[in-house]
Design an enzyme around this catalytic site. Sequence first.
Site, PDB file in Angstrom:
ATOM      1  N   ASN A 164     -32.346  13.440  27.473  1.00 56.90           N
ATOM      2  CA  ASN A 164     -32.994  14.739  27.263  1.00 56.90           C
ATOM      3  C   ASN A 164     -34.421  14.772  27.826  1.00 56.90           C
ATOM      4  O   ASN A 164     -34.944  15.848  28.135  1.00 56.90           O
ATOM      5  CB  ASN A 164     -33.075  15.079  25.774  1.00 56.90           C
ATOM      6  CG  ASN A 164     -31.727  15.305  25.134  1.00 56.90           C
ATOM      7  OD1 ASN A 164     -31.578  15.128  23.921  1.00 56.90           O
ATOM      8  ND2 ASN A 164     -30.720  15.699  25.910  1.00 56.90           N
ATOM      9  N   ASP A 205     -25.282  18.678  18.186  1.00 59.45           N
ATOM     10  CA  ASP A 205     -24.967  19.228  19.497  1.00 59.45           C
ATOM     11  C   ASP A 205     -24.633  20.715  19.414  1.00 59.45           C
ATOM     12  O   ASP A 205     -24.011  21.165  18.446  1.00 59.45           O
ATOM     13  CB  ASP A 205     -23.771  18.460  20.089  1.00 59.45           C
ATOM     14  CG  ASP A 205     -23.636  18.671  21.582  1.00 59.45           C
ATOM     15  OD1 ASP A 205     -24.590  19.153  22.211  1.00 59.45           O
ATOM     16  OD2 ASP A 205     -22.557  18.357  22.127  1.00 59.45           O
TER      17      ASP A 205
END
Length: 253
Positions: free
Chosen positions: A81, A33
């Site tokens: 995503n 991340d």
Amino acid sequence: MSLRDLVYRLYAHRVEGRLDHAQVPKHIGVILDGNRRWAKASGGTTEQGHQAGAYKIEEFLGWCAETDVEVVTLWMLSTDNLDRPDEELVPLVGIIEETVRSLAADGRWRVHHVGTLDLLPGRTQRVLKEAEQATDTNKGILVNVAVGYGGRQEIADAVRSLLLDHAERGTSIEDIADSVDVEQISKHLYTSGQPDPDLVIRTSGEQRLSGFMLWQSAHSEYYFCEVFWPAFRKVDFLRALRDYAARHRRYGG
């Protein structure tokens, strides 16, 4: 080499020297991340951030090999995503494909895809399948590339696979209901036959799993690191291992 770099190397060497390899996790899951925030902070583009994050992966796997880790799961693209705008998603998928090819060509790792292939572009599916086939006999770390992965989706897919398996054998719905247990569902997960992650690392300072390995992480230890993934250093990795080794895992006892 600057004084800062020298001090950093000496500190990392000191931490590594005190690491008990008998206490190293065998399976590490990583939520990669912070690529976009790293790019923004450094004045780069989102694509440059994703590329920098991809470059970090090979370095990270090298650290894992040095410390006797056996399985690594890298969350590279979630099902959420896939809803990103095409101008970001298309370059990101291309970077992931190139990274998977590079991991397969390295010769040290066994590459295994975890995720739902049907959600991915045809070219990406081929890259993932070819990487698995090309590395199937490799003896190094088993690298799970989580692409098109979601924890809830995995559990749903596992249950669906289990039901279809029983249906092919003509099992009645009543018998299925009587026989379903934790072990049966585990056998149909993307990571079937693998040990559950001992340690889950998330970079960028976020302190949540976001659906990562929901089933497998029931007894995992978590380590949340403030640094963005492209800036993740060996000393950050060693600190995570040191923190893990210092914990007393009781599993409810």
